[in-house]
Scaffold this motif. Structure first.
Motif, PDB file in Angstrom:
ATOM      1  N   ILE A   1       0.824  -1.217   0.000  1.00  0.00           N
ATOM      2  CA  ILE A   1       0.000   0.000   0.000  1.00  0.00           C
ATOM      3  C   ILE A   1       0.857   1.267   0.000  1.00  0.00           C
ATOM      4  CG2 ILE A   1      -2.076  -1.034   1.018  1.00  0.00           C
ATOM      5  CD1 ILE A   1      -1.154   0.321   3.697  1.00  0.00           C
ATOM      6  N   ASP A   2       2.170   1.085   0.247  1.00  0.00           N
ATOM      7  CA  ASP A   2       3.079   2.241   0.129  1.00  0.00           C
ATOM      8  C   ASP A   2       3.108   2.773  -1.301  1.00  0.00           C
ATOM      9  OD1 ASP A   2       5.859   0.689  -1.004  1.00  0.00           O
ATOM     10  OD2 ASP A   2       4.524  -0.537   0.182  1.00  0.00           O
ATOM     11  N   LEU A   3       2.703   1.936  -2.257  1.00  0.00           N
ATOM     12  CA  LEU A   3       2.709   2.369  -3.663  1.00  0.00           C
ATOM     13  C   LEU A   3       1.455   3.169  -4.014  1.00  0.00           C
ATOM     14  CD1 LEU A   3       4.052  -0.919  -5.340  1.00  0.00           C
ATOM     15  CD2 LEU A   3       5.345   1.141  -4.732  1.00  0.00           C
TER      16      LEU A   3
ATOM     17  N   ASP B   1      -2.864   7.959  -2.774  1.00  0.00           N
ATOM     18  CA  ASP B   1      -4.110   8.358  -2.134  1.00  0.00           C
ATOM     19  C   ASP B   1      -4.798   7.109  -1.561  1.00  0.00           C
ATOM     20  OD1 ASP B   1      -6.534   9.266  -1.367  1.00  0.00           O
ATOM     21  OD2 ASP B   1      -7.037  10.245  -3.276  1.00  0.00           O
ATOM     22  N   LYS B   2      -4.788   7.008  -0.238  1.00  0.00           N
ATOM     23  CA  LYS B   2      -5.283   5.778   0.407  1.00  0.00           C
ATOM     24  C   LYS B   2      -6.779   5.538   0.141  1.00  0.00           C
ATOM     25  CE  LYS B   2      -1.347   4.470   2.273  1.00  0.00           C
ATOM     26  NZ  LYS B   2      -0.472   4.975   1.186  1.00  0.00           N
ATOM     27  N   ARG B   3      -7.473   6.591  -0.296  1.00  0.00           N
ATOM     28  CA  ARG B   3      -8.893   6.397  -0.618  1.00  0.00           C
ATOM     29  C   ARG B   3      -9.079   5.426  -1.782  1.00  0.00           C
ATOM     30  NH1 ARG B   3     -10.476  12.613  -0.895  1.00  0.00           N
ATOM     31  NH2 ARG B   3      -8.417  12.500  -1.839  1.00  0.00           N
ATOM     32  N   GLU B   4      -8.017   5.304  -2.574  1.00  0.00           N
ATOM     33  CA  GLU B   4      -8.080   4.370  -3.711  1.00  0.00           C
ATOM     34  C   GLU B   4      -8.226   2.916  -3.259  1.00  0.00           C
ATOM     35  OE1 GLU B   4      -4.760   4.879  -6.384  1.00  0.00           O
ATOM     36  OE2 GLU B   4      -5.032   7.049  -6.335  1.00  0.00           O
ATOM     37  N   LEU B   5      -7.895   2.666  -1.975  1.00  0.00           N
ATOM     38  CA  LEU B   5      -7.977   1.288  -1.478  1.00  0.00           C
ATOM     39  C   LEU B   5      -9.421   0.834  -1.269  1.00  0.00           C
ATOM     40  CD1 LEU B   5      -5.059   1.342   1.117  1.00  0.00           C
ATOM     41  CD2 LEU B   5      -5.121   0.049  -1.014  1.00  0.00           C
ATOM     42  N   LEU B   6     -10.310   1.818  -1.006  1.00  0.00           N
ATOM     43  CA  LEU B   6     -11.690   1.449  -0.676  1.00  0.00           C
ATOM     44  C   LEU B   6     -12.398   0.625  -1.750  1.00  0.00           C
ATOM     45  CD1 LEU B   6     -12.832   4.579   1.328  1.00  0.00           C
ATOM     46  CD2 LEU B   6     -12.583   2.232   2.160  1.00  0.00           C
ATOM     47  N   PRO B   7     -12.400   1.088  -3.004  1.00  0.00           N
ATOM     48  CA  PRO B   7     -13.071   0.263  -4.024  1.00  0.00           C
ATOM     49  C   PRO B   7     -12.410  -1.118  -4.197  1.00  0.00           C
ATOM     50  CG  PRO B   7     -11.949   2.169  -5.024  1.00  0.00           C
ATOM     51  CD  PRO B   7     -11.936   2.370  -3.547  1.00  0.00           C
ATOM     52  N   ILE B   8     -11.106  -1.178  -3.962  1.00  0.00           N
ATOM     53  CA  ILE B   8     -10.407  -2.473  -4.087  1.00  0.00           C
ATOM     54  C   ILE B   8     -10.891  -3.417  -2.983  1.00  0.00           C
ATOM     55  CG2 ILE B   8      -8.148  -3.611  -4.020  1.00  0.00           C
ATOM     56  CD1 ILE B   8      -6.963  -0.912  -5.047  1.00  0.00           C
ATOM     57  N   MET B   9     -10.950  -2.890  -1.763  1.00  0.00           N
ATOM     58  CA  MET B   9     -11.406  -3.712  -0.633  1.00  0.00           C
ATOM     59  C   MET B   9     -12.848  -4.160  -0.840  1.00  0.00           C
ATOM     60  SD  MET B   9      -9.644  -1.395   2.375  1.00  0.00           S
ATOM     61  CE  MET B   9      -9.921  -2.413   3.811  1.00  0.00           C
ATOM     62  N   GLU B  10     -13.671  -3.228  -1.309  1.00  0.00           N
ATOM     63  CA  GLU B  10     -15.085  -3.551  -1.546  1.00  0.00           C
ATOM     64  C   GLU B  10     -15.241  -4.638  -2.598  1.00  0.00           C
ATOM     65  OE1 GLU B  10     -17.483  -0.147  -2.636  1.00  0.00           O
ATOM     66  OE2 GLU B  10     -17.145   0.657  -0.609  1.00  0.00           O
ATOM     67  N   ASN B  11     -14.472  -4.472  -3.666  1.00  0.00           N
ATOM     68  CA  ASN B  11     -14.538  -5.427  -4.756  1.00  0.00           C
ATOM     69  C   ASN B  11     -14.186  -6.839  -4.307  1.00  0.00           C
ATOM     70  OD1 ASN B  11     -14.215  -6.431  -7.573  1.00  0.00           O
ATOM     71  ND2 ASN B  11     -14.491  -4.237  -7.966  1.00  0.00           N
ATOM     72  N   TYR B  12     -13.104  -6.946  -3.572  1.00  0.00           N
ATOM     73  CA  TYR B  12     -12.694  -8.267  -3.072  1.00  0.00           C
ATOM     74  C   TYR B  12     -13.758  -8.849  -2.147  1.00  0.00           C
ATOM     75  CZ  TYR B  12      -7.990  -8.884  -4.963  1.00  0.00           C
ATOM     76  OH  TYR B  12      -6.924  -9.113  -5.796  1.00  0.00           O
ATOM     77  N   SER B  13     -14.332  -7.991  -1.308  1.00  0.00           N
ATOM     78  CA  SER B  13     -15.321  -8.483  -0.345  1.00  0.00           C
ATOM     79  C   SER B  13     -16.567  -9.028  -1.027  1.00  0.00           C
ATOM     80  CB  SER B  13     -15.716  -7.371   0.629  1.00  0.00           C
ATOM     81  OG  SER B  13     -14.560  -6.916   1.285  1.00  0.00           O
ATOM     82  N   LYS B  14     -16.842  -8.517  -2.231  1.00  0.00           N
ATOM     83  CA  LYS B  14     -18.006  -9.020  -2.969  1.00  0.00           C
ATOM     84  C   LYS B  14     -17.749 -10.419  -3.531  1.00  0.00           C
ATOM     85  CE  LYS B  14     -19.964  -4.695  -4.504  1.00  0.00           C
ATOM     86  NZ  LYS B  14     -19.556  -3.712  -5.512  1.00  0.00           N
ATOM     87  N   ILE B  15     -16.498 -10.704  -3.830  1.00  0.00           N
ATOM     88  CA  ILE B  15     -16.150 -11.971  -4.478  1.00  0.00           C
ATOM     89  C   ILE B  15     -16.087 -13.135  -3.495  1.00  0.00           C
ATOM     90  CG2 ILE B  15     -14.420 -13.156  -5.897  1.00  0.00           C
ATOM     91  CD1 ILE B  15     -13.414 -10.364  -6.690  1.00  0.00           C
ATOM     92  N   PHE B  16     -15.651 -12.831  -2.278  1.00  0.00           N
ATOM     93  CA  PHE B  16     -15.451 -13.916  -1.316  1.00  0.00           C
ATOM     94  C   PHE B  16     -15.683 -13.397   0.090  1.00  0.00           C
ATOM     95  CE2 PHE B  16     -12.802 -16.669   1.404  1.00  0.00           C
ATOM     96  CZ  PHE B  16     -13.200 -17.919   0.977  1.00  0.00           C
TER      97      PHE B  16
ATOM     98  N   PRO C   1      -5.234  -3.809   4.792  1.00  0.00           N
ATOM     99  CA  PRO C   1      -4.175  -3.230   3.947  1.00  0.00           C
ATOM    100  C   PRO C   1      -2.846  -3.216   4.716  1.00  0.00           C
ATOM    101  CG  PRO C   1      -6.011  -1.692   4.342  1.00  0.00           C
ATOM    102  CD  PRO C   1      -6.139  -2.783   5.324  1.00  0.00           C
ATOM    103  N   ILE C   2      -1.783  -3.650   4.054  1.00  0.00           N
ATOM    104  CA  ILE C   2      -0.474  -3.675   4.717  1.00  0.00           C
ATOM    105  C   ILE C   2       0.628  -3.202   3.774  1.00  0.00           C
ATOM    106  CG2 ILE C   2      -1.086  -5.619   6.235  1.00  0.00           C
ATOM    107  CD1 ILE C   2       0.736  -7.416   4.472  1.00  0.00           C
ATOM    108  N   SER C   3       1.768  -2.886   4.357  1.00  0.00           N
ATOM    109  CA  SER C   3       2.980  -2.716   3.560  1.00  0.00           C
ATOM    110  C   SER C   3       4.090  -3.446   4.290  1.00  0.00           C
ATOM    111  CB  SER C   3       3.344  -1.239   3.419  1.00  0.00           C
ATOM    112  OG  SER C   3       4.681  -1.135   2.962  1.00  0.00           O
ATOM    113  N   VAL C   4       4.567  -4.527   3.684  1.00  0.00           N
ATOM    114  CA  VAL C   4       5.652  -5.296   4.301  1.00  0.00           C
ATOM    115  C   VAL C   4       6.901  -4.421   4.358  1.00  0.00           C
ATOM    116  CG1 VAL C   4       7.146  -7.314   4.041  1.00  0.00           C
ATOM    117  CG2 VAL C   4       4.704  -7.514   3.569  1.00  0.00           C
ATOM    118  N   LEU C   5       7.117  -3.687   3.290  1.00  0.00           N
ATOM    119  CA  LEU C   5       8.306  -2.844   3.184  1.00  0.00           C
ATOM    120  C   LEU C   5       8.391  -1.828   4.325  1.00  0.00           C
ATOM    121  CD1 LEU C   5      10.546  -2.781   1.029  1.00  0.00           C
ATOM    122  CD2 LEU C   5       9.371  -0.838   0.008  1.00  0.00           C
TER     123      LEU C   5
END
Ligand code: GTP
Ligand code: MG
Length: 300
Positions: free
Chosen positions: A121-123, A126-141, A148-152
């Motif tokens: 997520i360091d890449l 704008d962290k708001r961009e994560l919301l639609p990604i999280m929502e999308n995944y949650s719909k699938i499974f 959200p994490i950043s190992v780095l």
């Protein structure tokens, strides 16, 4: 106490091995910017006062199986999922693509709790961009959690660990003694370091056509009669063709010398002793199609 097996799975290059190394604070799994670095499962154990988390780093799930090596890697992934109490699916901070969907289909065939960790997520500026990604995944499974994490940058890691703990079963006693951090013998870890440096130094097909076996490992502490002052390690790099052997060695042996130097330094960091590393290159035609050879890379 709580404890159990956690399989880390996902596409190639999403950061599975980086996550394992970071969690157990020891570099035991090879990491590289190139996909398909990991070829077999590597266990890393994290001990707390009242918990033992046994993480299994797995090869990246690929689109198509090209040879026995790919088939072997997929069997490793399935084994890790079968043995797991919990799955951590690692993805990139992007909307799921066909490959991600295929992995989720595979997960669905096992009835196990799954935590989705969106890495790198360091890449995302704008962290708001994560919301639609999280929502999308949650719909699938029906993920137990989406984190959200950043190992780095070690971002979100404690949240991830807390959530993992929630889904682990109670244990009477730990599976492994506290001083054990991995199931892999030192020889395998050493071979993996050399392979990682091949991924780093060579390009095109060379990393993929290379395999490493540690043939000899002599610690002077265990063999004082040999009167050595350093740990002696002899490793063989297998490639598939003569031309690849030439590339590994390089003009006047320059390239393999560089490989030996950077690999030795990291091996010394791991075993905390001075090392004398001898590298050999051999041609083993079509080894990626040779199942018994592939298995022999893992067992000693
Ligand atoms: N920017 C960024 N890069 C990361 C992060 N985590 C890992 N990487 C990089 O991603 C690349 C791949 O990391 P690996 O840990 O080898 O990925 P993997 O999932 O184990 O890959 P395979 O073994 O090929 O399946 C490396 O260059 C890492 O340094 C992160 O949080 N942020
Ligand atoms: Mg890996």
């Amino acid at each position: 106490m709580k404890g159990g097996y956690i399989a880390i799975i996902g596409k190639p290059n999403v950061g599975k091995s980086s996550l394992l190394n970071m969690l157990i604070e020891e570099k035991i799994s090879s990491v590289s910017p190139k996909p398909q670095t990991t070829r077999f499962n590597i266990m890393g154990i994290l001990n707390y006062k009242d918990a033992q988390m046994i993480f299994i780093d797995t090869p990246g799930i690929m689109k198509k199986l090209k040879d026995k090596l790919d088939e072997f890697s997929l069997s490793e992934i399935k084994k890790a999922i079968e043995d797991a109490d919990l799955i951590v699916l690692l993805v990139e901070p992007k909307l799921p693509d066909e490959e991600d969907l295929k992995i989720i289909d595979l997960i669905k065939t096992f009835n196990k709790p799954v935590i989705l960790a969106i890495n790198k997520i360091d890449l995302v500026k704008d962290k708001r961009e994560l919301l639609p990604i999280m929502e999308n995944y949650s719909k699938i499974f029906d993920f137990k959690e989406v984190i959200p994490i950043s190992v780095l940058y070690r971002d979100g890691i404690y949240i991830l660990l807390d959530e993992i703990l929630k889904y682990l079963p109670n244990l009477e006693q730990p599976y492994y003694e506290e001083d054990i951090i991995t199931d892999k013998p030192l020889r395998i870890l050493v071979a993996e370091i050399i392979r990682e440096k091949i991924y780093l130094l060579y390009k095109d097909e060379i990393p993929y056509a290379s395999a490493v076996k540690v043939e000899e490992f002599i610690d002077p502490e265990e063999h004082p009669e040999q009167k050595r002052d350093k740990v002696y390690i002899r490793a063989v790099i297998y490639v598939e063709k003569d031309s690849q052997k030439g590339i590994i060695i390089g003009e006047g042996g320059k390239k393999i010398k560089e490989l030996g130097t950077i690999a030795r330094k990291e091996i010394e960091r791991l075993i905390k002793k001075p090392v004398y590393l001898e590298l050999w290159v051999k041609v083993k035609e079509h080894w990626r199609r040779n199942e018994s050879f592939i298995r022999s890379l893992q067992s000693l």
